[in-house]
Design an enzyme around this catalytic site. Structure first.
Site, PDB file in Angstrom:
ATOM      1  N   ILE A  19      -6.719  -8.894   8.271  1.00  0.00           N
ATOM      2  CA  ILE A  19      -7.439  -9.534   7.166  1.00  0.00           C
ATOM      3  C   ILE A  19      -6.928  -9.100   5.797  1.00  0.00           C
ATOM      4  O   ILE A  19      -7.342  -9.638   4.773  1.00  0.00           O
ATOM      5  CB  ILE A  19      -8.953  -9.250   7.254  1.00  0.00           C
ATOM      6  CG1 ILE A  19      -9.226  -7.743   7.237  1.00  0.00           C
ATOM      7  CG2 ILE A  19      -9.557  -9.911   8.480  1.00  0.00           C
ATOM      8  CD1 ILE A  19     -10.706  -7.386   7.208  1.00  0.00           C
ATOM      9  N   GLY A  22      -1.960  -4.001   2.323  1.00  0.00           N
ATOM     10  CA  GLY A  22      -1.858  -3.203   1.111  1.00  0.00           C
ATOM     11  C   GLY A  22      -0.565  -2.426   1.080  1.00  0.00           C
ATOM     12  O   GLY A  22       0.239  -2.479   2.022  1.00  0.00           O
ATOM     13  N   GLY A  23      -0.358  -1.688  -0.010  1.00  0.00           N
ATOM     14  CA  GLY A  23       0.867  -0.919  -0.148  1.00  0.00           C
ATOM     15  C   GLY A  23       0.934   0.245   0.813  1.00  0.00           C
ATOM     16  O   GLY A  23       2.017   0.646   1.247  1.00  0.00           O
ATOM     17  N   MET A  24      -0.232   0.806   1.161  1.00  0.00           N
ATOM     18  CA  MET A  24      -0.263   1.979   2.031  1.00  0.00           C
ATOM     19  C   MET A  24      -0.708   1.647   3.446  1.00  0.00           C
ATOM     20  O   MET A  24      -0.315   2.327   4.393  1.00  0.00           O
ATOM     21  CB  MET A  24      -1.213   3.038   1.458  1.00  0.00           C
ATOM     22  CG  MET A  24      -0.762   3.676   0.170  1.00  0.00           C
ATOM     23  SD  MET A  24      -2.079   4.691  -0.560  1.00  0.00           S
ATOM     24  CE  MET A  24      -2.489   5.761   0.822  1.00  0.00           C
ATOM     25  N   LYS A  42      -8.773   0.284   8.499  1.00  0.00           N
ATOM     26  CA  LYS A  42      -7.577   0.420   7.656  1.00  0.00           C
ATOM     27  C   LYS A  42      -6.633   1.380   8.360  1.00  0.00           C
ATOM     28  O   LYS A  42      -6.954   2.552   8.567  1.00  0.00           O
ATOM     29  CB  LYS A  42      -7.950   0.941   6.279  1.00  0.00           C
ATOM     30  CG  LYS A  42      -6.757   1.112   5.340  1.00  0.00           C
ATOM     31  CD  LYS A  42      -7.168   1.650   3.980  1.00  0.00           C
ATOM     32  CE  LYS A  42      -7.842   0.574   3.155  1.00  0.00           C
ATOM     33  NZ  LYS A  42      -8.043   1.013   1.745  1.00  0.00           N
ATOM     34  N   ASP A 136      -8.447   2.723  -9.789  1.00  0.00           N
ATOM     35  CA  ASP A 136      -7.839   1.414  -9.530  1.00  0.00           C
ATOM     36  C   ASP A 136      -8.896   0.319  -9.573  1.00  0.00           C
ATOM     37  O   ASP A 136      -8.925  -0.568  -8.722  1.00  0.00           O
ATOM     38  CB  ASP A 136      -7.118   1.418  -8.181  1.00  0.00           C
ATOM     39  CG  ASP A 136      -6.199   0.201  -8.016  1.00  0.00           C
ATOM     40  OD1 ASP A 136      -5.785  -0.371  -9.048  1.00  0.00           O
ATOM     41  OD2 ASP A 136      -5.907  -0.178  -6.870  1.00  0.00           O
TER      42      ASP A 136
END
Length: 733
Positions: A19, A22-24, A42, A136
């Protein structure tokens, strides 16, 4: 990307679909087969798991979020760290982010916008109170659920305040459209950085535009550092002026000029909601003030560097962006630039730095001895006045005032103290710190209900936060005895330090009940007898206090509280020792006092504190500070001995009462004279003992005949004393 679809993590979380990317990490929707619920998982990207830096940041995310429990923050359910996968199990949000939402309505109505932002601020207040900064905040990280609830997500780059801050050159983190100036330059990043990003988010919701946009991230970062945004009302005239003021204050370049906490910004929003026509008129907060980030070549280079410290592929773009704002050489971009030696810029930079440092050093030395013949004035007493009234009064424009905001119980905008005491001589060029009340600090009340926390733990936590706690008991069949049922005010309420909080604690219906007796002020033995007669158990803790040894100073449950028999009450009794309290002497010698090298000696009740004796050049360092802890009532004094003449003078003497209630000792000024060296007339070997208690410290030139000065009740060594009315007591000529 590794295919996790269909896999079961930890034998419990069945991965269903991807879904988010991300960068990490990648985010999957999964099924928790134990709890029977949908969750978000995640998972750290495989190629990054071998990097110790990324692994540390990923684990920090789970550690940060695990501390947070708030309706407006995505919940964390579980974490998994193994040799194969590293993942976090979170609340699954069935909604859209605010970027997607405003795309459907480019200019969000202001009432709706501030409803969203208020929920974001509540989430940040909760995190900031626990030392966690998001770093962020952007519309993509703010989720909107179908019922209008806001959820702040992705604390993946959150960090603890006590950890070392990293610059943007070390970590390419955060969206550049929302980045604060200090984050872009690698400066200190704290709660006020989140406030700036919230201001940007509110700006975008109300105008449909980002305040700064450009062709590449570097140019956008430069705009955040150097340029003021267009006023939101010039884009959307429907924005009320008061709301525009809130946005612009949140987006001030200088962190000290923004809202200092999320709670403070919420307070203004609430005031605006109650009166949409309000004007805050922030007279000493302006969006046009040149920021300290302007023309900072080191910061510009930091923006262009990667983790390895090398210039990235956009370094030439950054230089072009830099020229767009500075136009150093004035050369037409269409003309080829002349070839220059690569060493010239380096030599020029070194020479410029040397000249600047030399000029600043000379200026500082001249200022420390009184400036360039600047006119002198007597410092007025500004404490208690409103700062706006002071700066608008022509009488005070000769003073160089520097406002410093502090949280205080005093009304917002009122001056609570000043760095130079009233009556002192100051020059027009002398910087004077004026401490302006920012109002009381707002603290969000945690949720202690549902019988999960023992009353002793809850009371300790609330008292540490500065609240006054009252315990009340209620009968309950569902919650164990002495565990908290609820608080009043309820959880999530924003309170001021010192506010009252009532904690409702459970007692079971079964069994005999009794009443807590009043044991305060009783000897320990008598309290034990009384408790036994009421069928109450006791635990005793000793600590220093003003009462005699063994006297009860506190009891953990208030008198007359109804409890079950054999409930344990904690008594705090006096150990017979006096409590220590902190004290402090801070003394500035003005420019017309002594200069040169001196031995500084510190006395307590006439006894020299040899370990504190120091030698210093007063001409260069005119501030003396002495911090200490003590008990009872003591006299503290500072003597100066000239290394040129070997003569001594009493500089200041205070009586400190460490027995008073409160956190610091009460100070009484007995003698203090920063002009003592220029007022003296002729040499004398020693000056000591207590000076007469007068309201003025200027030394008269003639002694009245009818004054019978009392004999001092104590003196400093050596025993030689002085007559303050004698003209022959100048020791420094």
């Amino acid at each position: 990307m590794e295919n996790y679809i269909g896999r079961r993590l930890d034998g419990r979380y069945e991965v269903m679909e991807l879904i988010g990317v991300g960068g990490m990490a990648d985010i999957f929707r999964a099924r928790d087969i134990v709890e029977g619920r949908t969750v978000a998982v995640k998972i750290l990207k495989t190629e990054l798991a071998e990097s110790d830096d990324f692994l540390r940041r990923f684990r920090n995310e789970s550690k940060a979020i695990a501390l947070l429990s708030h309706p407006n923050i995505v919940k964390i359910f579980d974490v998994g760290f193994s040799d194969y996968e590293q993942f976090i199990v979170m609340e699954y949000i069935d909604g859209i982010n605010l970027t997607e939402y405003i795309q459907s309505k480019p200019k969000t109505p202001w009432r709706e916008s501030i409803s969203f932002i208020t929920q974001v601020l509540k989430a940040l207040q909760h995190a900031h109170d626990r030392g966690i900064v998001h770093r962020d905040i952007k519309l993509q990280n703010i989720m909107l659920m179908k019922d209008g609830t806001i959820k702040v997500m992705d604390f993946g780059i959150a960090h603890f305040n006590r950890e070392t801050n990293k610059s943007i050159s070390e970590k390419a983190i955060g969206s550049v459209h929302y980045i604060s100036p200090e984050q872009a330059t690698g400066g200190e990043t704290n709660e006020k950085s989140d406030i700036y990003s919230v201001g940007v988010a509110l700006y975008e919701m109300l105008t449909g535009r980002k305040p700064f946009d450009g062709e590449n991230p570097v140019s956008i970062a430069l705009m955040h550092m150097q340029k003021s945004p267009r006023k939101p009302t010039s884009i959307n005239p429907d924005i009320p002026p008061g709301l525009e003021e809130i946005i612009l204050k949140a987006m001030q370049k200088e962190p000290s000029e923004r809202y200092q906490t999320a709670g403070e910004m919420m307070s203004d929003i609430e005031e605006f909601e109650n009166n949409p026509s309000i004007l805050f008129e922030y007279k000493y907060f302006t969006s046009d003030t040149p920021p300290k980030y302007f023309n900072d070549s080191r910061s510009l280079r930091a923006v262009n560097q990667t983790e390895g410290g090398k210039m990235n592929k956009n370094s030439r773009i950054a230089e072009v962006a830099e020229d767009e704002y500075y136009d150093y050489d004035g050369i037409d971009d269409d003309e080829p630039a002349p070839r220059r030696s690569p060493f010239l810029p380096i030599l020029f930079a070194v020479a410029s730095a040397f000249v600047i440092i030399t000029v600043l050093l000379i200026y500082a030395i001249i200022q420390s001895i009184g400036g360039f013949g600047a006119p002198e004035h007597t410092m007025p007493d500004l404490v208690g006045m409103r700062y706006d009234d002071v700066v608008s009064n022509p009488q005070y424009r000769v003073l160089s005032l520097n406002p410093v905001q502090e949280f205080s119980p005093e009304p917002r905008g009122q001056i609570i103290r000043q760095s130079v005491n009233a009556g002192r001589t100051v020059t027009e060029s002398q910087s004077i710190d004026i401490y302006v009340s920012n109002g009381p600090r707002l603290i969000e009340l945690d949720d202690f209900g549902n019988g999960l926390r023992h009353m002793t733990e809850v009371r300790t936590l609330l008292e540490k936060q500065g609240f006054r706690v009252t315990i009340k008991y209620e009968e309950s069949d569902e919650i164990n005895s002495n565990y908290v049922i609820r608080t009043e005010p309820p959880a999530r309420t924003l309170l001021q330090e010192g506010d009252d909080v009532t904690v409702y604690v459970s007692i079971v219906k079964e069994g005999e009940t009794t009443k807590i007796p009043d044991m305060l002020g009783l000897p320990r033995e008598r309290a034990a007898e009384l408790a036994a007669s009421y069928k109450i158990l006791l635990t005793v803790v000793e600590k220093p206090g003003m009462e005699e040894e063994g006297i009860v100073m506190e009891q953990s449950i208030a008198p007359d509280t109804i409890v079950t028999e054999f409930t344990t009450v904690e008594l705090t009794v006096s150990s017979g020792e006096l409590p220590t309290k902190p004290g402090r002497i801070s003394f500035s010698l003005v420019s017309n006092t002594a200069t040169g090298n001196f031995i500084v000696e510190y006395y307590i009740d006439g006894v020299l504190q040899e370990e504190l004796t120091e030698t210093r050049n007063i001409e260069l360092n005119r501030r003396l500070e002495w911090e200490f802890e003590d008990v009872g009532i003591k006299r503290y004094a500072i003597f100066l001995t000239s290394l040129e003449t070997d003569r001594i003078a009493l500089l200041c003497e205070y009586e400190f009462d460490f027995t008073v209630e409160g956190r610091t000792a009460q100070r009484t000024e007995i003698f203090m004279n920063d002009r003592i060296f220029t007022e003296l007339r002729e040499p004398r070997e020693v000056i000591s003992t207590t000076a007469p208690e007068t309201s003025e410290y200027d030394i008269p030139t003639e002694a009245p005949d009818d004054v019978d000065w009392p004999t001092p009740d104590w003196t400093y060594p050596p025993e030689t004393t002085y007559d303050p009315w004698d003209d022959d007591w100048d020791i420094f000529g």
